[in-house]
Design a protein around this motif. Sequence first.
Motif, PDB file in Angstrom:
ATOM      1  N   ARG A   1       0.848  -1.187   0.000  1.00 34.87           N
ATOM      2  CA  ARG A   1       0.000   0.000   0.000  1.00 34.87           C
ATOM      3  C   ARG A   1       0.884   1.237   0.000  1.00 34.87           C
ATOM      4  N   HIS A   2       0.322   2.348  -0.467  1.00 36.11           N
ATOM      5  CA  HIS A   2       1.093   3.575  -0.517  1.00 36.11           C
ATOM      6  C   HIS A   2       0.339   4.707   0.173  1.00 36.11           C
ATOM      7  N   VAL A   3       1.040   5.387   1.067  1.00 34.39           N
ATOM      8  CA  VAL A   3       0.484   6.510   1.819  1.00 34.39           C
ATOM      9  C   VAL A   3       1.233   7.776   1.427  1.00 34.39           C
TER      10      VAL A   3
ATOM     11  N   LEU B   1      -3.902   6.118   0.453  1.00 37.77           N
ATOM     12  CA  LEU B   1      -4.245   6.978   1.589  1.00 37.77           C
ATOM     13  C   LEU B   1      -3.476   8.284   1.478  1.00 37.77           C
ATOM     14  N   VAL B   2      -4.170   9.396   1.679  1.00 32.12           N
ATOM     15  CA  VAL B   2      -3.534  10.711   1.697  1.00 32.12           C
ATOM     16  C   VAL B   2      -3.817  11.354   3.050  1.00 32.12           C
ATOM     17  N   VAL B   3      -2.765  11.714   3.761  1.00 29.47           N
ATOM     18  CA  VAL B   3      -2.888  12.389   5.061  1.00 29.47           C
ATOM     19  C   VAL B   3      -2.525  13.853   4.863  1.00 29.47           C
TER      20      VAL B   3
ATOM     21  N   GLU C   1      -9.410  18.573  -5.253  1.00 26.49           N
ATOM     22  CA  GLU C   1      -8.339  18.570  -6.262  1.00 26.49           C
ATOM     23  C   GLU C   1      -7.382  17.400  -6.057  1.00 26.49           C
ATOM     24  N   ILE C   2      -7.177  17.010  -4.805  1.00 26.58           N
ATOM     25  CA  ILE C   2      -6.330  15.840  -4.544  1.00 26.58           C
ATOM     26  C   ILE C   2      -6.984  14.579  -5.110  1.00 26.58           C
TER      27      ILE C   2
ATOM     28  N   ALA D   1      -8.654   6.693  -3.205  1.00 25.21           N
ATOM     29  CA  ALA D   1      -7.831   7.080  -2.048  1.00 25.21           C
ATOM     30  C   ALA D   1      -8.697   7.655  -0.930  1.00 25.21           C
ATOM     31  N   THR D   2      -8.442   7.197   0.264  1.00 24.88           N
ATOM     32  CA  THR D   2      -9.065   7.809   1.441  1.00 24.88           C
ATOM     33  C   THR D   2      -8.193   8.975   1.890  1.00 24.88           C
ATOM     34  N   ILE D   3      -8.822  10.098   2.179  1.00 25.58           N
ATOM     35  CA  ILE D   3      -8.092  11.278   2.656  1.00 25.58           C
ATOM     36  C   ILE D   3      -8.358  11.444   4.146  1.00 25.58           C
TER      37      ILE D   3
END
Length: 219
Positions: free
Chosen positions: A18-20, A98-100, A130-131, A139-141
Amino acid sequence: GGGGGGGGGGGAGGVVRRHVLFIGDSLVTGVGCSQEASNGPAMPRAVAEFLSRKLSVDVGWGAIGSTGSDVRTLQATVLPRLEAESARVAAHGGRIDLVVILCGLNDFKRASPWRTPYGFRHDLAALVGEIHERVGTQATIVLPALPVHRAPVFDNLWPLQPSIQALAALWDGQKEKVSERLARVRFVRNLEKDEVWAEPSFWAKDGIHPSDEGYRVWG
């Protein structure tokens, strides 16, 4: 910024990967960390290592930070770099899961009749949209609350300290409202009992940013 653990998608030998991606201000770039002890931004590393242990997956991470930026500045400075990061992950056969977004500290510091919590919510919702356009709606933000009120720099401001806590909560409250109104967006609140942040070693010398250990514990 770069990251560890690879790009995302299927790993070697069938290992799930997975990539964060971390986006934000000085909390992403790692202001407050000891340069001698640092192996890259502390918060992203700590979260990636935690997720890898808990989920038994290989977690790659990336970090795009802009020290001193509020949400409006992040839109201008980070979004162009986001497309390149998304392409880098895709080149490894993966995608960003996932984007934090670590933000709000500089918006709070610049509060004025023209820079309100409502305006922050509007700007943040636009950034989130926009993300998702750039990395995909899969992707979950994640929008974490910030323990600003526990920062030592505010310790000597009594009786203003409770007011600072209330003001900071207004900005974090906007993150929660964005998460309620937009799909695949999650708000992560501070611990109800956050006395852990009273530990001096968790803070850098500037009194506002976490130390190496503070970032690790927070992550």
